[in-house]
Design an enzyme around this catalytic site. Structure first.
Site, PDB file in Angstrom:
ATOM      1  N   LYS A 151      13.467 -53.441 -42.192  1.00 55.73           N
ATOM      2  CA  LYS A 151      13.424 -54.670 -43.457  1.00 55.73           C
ATOM      3  C   LYS A 151      14.910 -55.030 -43.479  1.00 55.73           C
ATOM      4  O   LYS A 151      15.816 -54.104 -43.539  1.00 55.73           O
ATOM      5  CB  LYS A 151      12.781 -54.186 -44.709  1.00 55.73           C
ATOM      6  CG  LYS A 151      12.011 -55.250 -45.351  1.00 55.73           C
ATOM      7  CD  LYS A 151      10.772 -55.941 -44.577  1.00 55.73           C
ATOM      8  CE  LYS A 151      10.299 -57.201 -45.459  1.00 55.73           C
ATOM      9  NZ  LYS A 151       9.146 -57.355 -45.102  1.00 55.73           N
ATOM     10  N   ASP A 157      10.247 -63.402 -44.882  1.00 53.75           N
ATOM     11  CA  ASP A 157       9.454 -62.601 -45.815  1.00 53.75           C
ATOM     12  C   ASP A 157       9.874 -63.597 -47.057  1.00 53.75           C
ATOM     13  O   ASP A 157      10.127 -64.692 -46.988  1.00 53.75           O
ATOM     14  CB  ASP A 157       9.984 -61.425 -46.074  1.00 53.75           C
ATOM     15  CG  ASP A 157       9.182 -60.568 -47.056  1.00 53.75           C
ATOM     16  OD1 ASP A 157       8.174 -59.854 -46.623  1.00 53.75           O
ATOM     17  OD2 ASP A 157       9.502 -60.311 -48.347  1.00 53.75           O
ATOM     18  N   SER A 182       3.594 -61.850 -35.074  1.00 51.68           N
ATOM     19  CA  SER A 182       4.976 -61.787 -34.561  1.00 51.68           C
ATOM     20  C   SER A 182       5.135 -61.089 -33.512  1.00 51.68           C
ATOM     21  O   SER A 182       5.941 -61.562 -32.334  1.00 51.68           O
ATOM     22  CB  SER A 182       5.835 -60.935 -35.559  1.00 51.68           C
ATOM     23  OG  SER A 182       6.387 -61.792 -36.554  1.00 51.68           O
TER      24      SER A 182
END
Ligand code: NDP
Ligand code: 2IT
Length: 449
Positions: A130, A170, A381
């Site tokens: 992330k 995100d 994805s």
């Protein structure tokens, strides 16, 4: 002598808590996983022997960088950039980028940690990562967002690639930002490397259904949980929090399946529309105009805006938290139960506090944790990566069918693991243990790395 599973977990958690004492979100996410792994470690003492937990709670690599950019007044602004590459045992690092003022290392680490198990559950052979920045896109011009993205990528590009690390969106990062990031990557490297980012524009490698995937997937997951007990979405009322990418497409899918989603929210408050949220109006306000949720109530007769407050006070049988972490606390959970909730499926990452999860699970409702329920986004994805690698392009219906099949598999794997480890229907235990076993086995087979 080897520690018992319980004592082992405690010692790993204590060591991590000491090292990461100023990272509350990460520690919350870590506990949520470790606390469910006792029966798994009892079955697999080799995971203790090989120090899998000690290795899992430590990211493979953490990158922190300065992001300087010029605002529209030509003033120099400086933000902080992050990429935490948590675990690549199953495939290239994969996970979104978040641009929000609340982003810090703790938030990025919690999201990266969750991503490991979520990505494992999808069985798409992707590792967990992330990233993001404390940059706040609200109120910024397109030009400011572009300059920020270009500066962000000017540092990040060295660490990513279609076989190494593949970021996506995100909170605060959608198609516009992915476009600017990709443009700068291409310029810096001289390579049109489609598979380096996902969530791209459909004209240059973006997959059909990626935009819809997380919200649709969360509703498909709720549908699978209900199917097991002979129930359905059709005819049921839903409350949804958030009004971004995940919330919009959760609302759309609830309505396509015959349900009625009556709320949407943002950080200023929420709207209630008893006729069902008009998703085209919501898209116009949020995706096109980048407006506020209060605009919806001003433009839709019969809808009302509630400043502050909590969507969980609105009675419904289905609840989809789709905004941010810890947005559904114990008080909210009690309100949902009082309102007759039957299903809570997490579109957001870690939106439900630990106390609220316990309360909801003890009350016997169906609870779908984010690692499973919101995995449709990252799974799609991975489908985008497959299409990019093959220079292929699937149509909408085929892509949606693939997403639905993956959500069914994620559900079944989570449910079967909940049975295997002794708590049938506990999807938190099921999702954590199914994801964990896949990663742990890969780590052992690949030796000490
Ligand atoms: P967006 O930026 O599109 O939307 C975020 C929404 O949540 C906005 O309505 C925003 O309101 C609200 N929100 C964000 N932070 C807060 C806060 N601190 N307090 C109150 N409201 C807040 O993001 P996404 O829809 O993409 O993401 C939503 C959640 O889903 C996140 O938890 C994300 O990690 C998760 N997720 C996203 C995936 C994806 O593919 N995009 C995949 C899997 C999970 P406001 O505009 O007022 O800030
Ligand atoms: O939390 C998530 O799964 C995402 N933000 C999506 C990540 C991705 O790589 O598509």
């Amino acid at each position: 002598m080897q520690l018992t599973p319980n004592a082992h977990i405690q010692s790993v958690a204590e060591a991590a808590a000491q090292r990461s004492h100023n990272e509350p979100e990460f520690l919350q996410a870590m506990h949520e996983v470790l606390d469910t792994l006792v029966p798994v470690l009892a079955e697999h003492p080799e995971f203790i022997e090989a120090a899998v937990l000690e290795r899992l709670v430590e990211p493979e690599r953490q990158i922190l960088f300065r992001v300087p950019w010029l605002d529209d007044q030509n003033r120099v602004r400086v933000n902080r950039g992050f990429r935490v590459q948590f675990n690549s045992a199953l495939g290239p690092f994969k996970g979104g980028l978040r641009f929000h003022s609340s982003v810090n290392l703790s938030v990025v680490k919690f999201l990266g940690f969750e991503q490991i198990f979520k990505n494992a559950l999808t069985r798409q052979r992707i590792g967990g990562a992330k990233g993001g920045s404390d940059f706040d896109p609200h109120g910024k011009s397109d030009e400011e967002v572009m300059r920020f993205c270009q500066s962000f990528m000017t540092e990040l590009y060295r660490y990513i690639g279609d076989q190494t690390d593949v970021p996506a969106g995100d909170i605060g990062v959608g198609g516009r930002e992915i476009g600017y990031l990709f443009g700068q990557y291409r310029r810096l490297t001289g390579r049109h490397e489609s598979g380096v980012l996902t969530g791209k524009g459909k004209g240059w490698g973006g997959a059909e259904v990626r935009t819809e995937a997380t919200g649709y997937g969360a509703v498909f997951f709720a549908q699978e949980m209900l199917k097991r007990t002979g129930e359905d979405i059709d005819g049921r009322r839903a409350v949804v929090s958030g009004s971004g990418n995940v919330a919009i497409y959760a609302i759309e899918k609830v309505s396509q399946l015959g349900g009625t989603a009556v709320t949407a929210s943002d950080s200023s408050g929420y709207v209630v529309d008893e006729q069902g949220i008009d998703v085209e109006l919501l898209k116009q306000i949020k995706e096109v105009e980048r407006g506020r949720i209060s605009d919806y109530a001003e433009r839709k007769p019969g809808a009302r805006f509630v400043s502050g407050g909590s969507v969980w006070d609105v009675p419904a049988e289905l609840a989809f938290p789709c905004a941010t972490q810890n947005e559904l606390d114990e008080r909210g959970a009690r309100a949902l139960l009082d309102g007759g909730v039957r299903v809570v499926a997490e579109g957001a990452n870690m939106p439900t506090t630990p106390e609220a999860v316990t309360l909801l699970q003890q009350s016997g409702i169906l609870f779908g944790p984010g690692k499973a329920a919101n995995s449709g986004g990252v799974a799609t994805s991975a489908l985008e990566m497959s299409q990019n690698a093959a220079r292929d392009r699937w149509d909408f219906d085929h892509s949606e069918a693939r997403l639905q099949a993956i959500m069914r598999d994620v559900h079944d794997a989570s449910y079967e693991a909940s049975e295997r480890y002794g708590r049938p229907g506990d999807y938190v235990l099921g999702a954590n243990s199914a994801g964990f076993v896949t990663v742990a086995q890969a780590m052992i087979e690949q030796g000490l790395v």
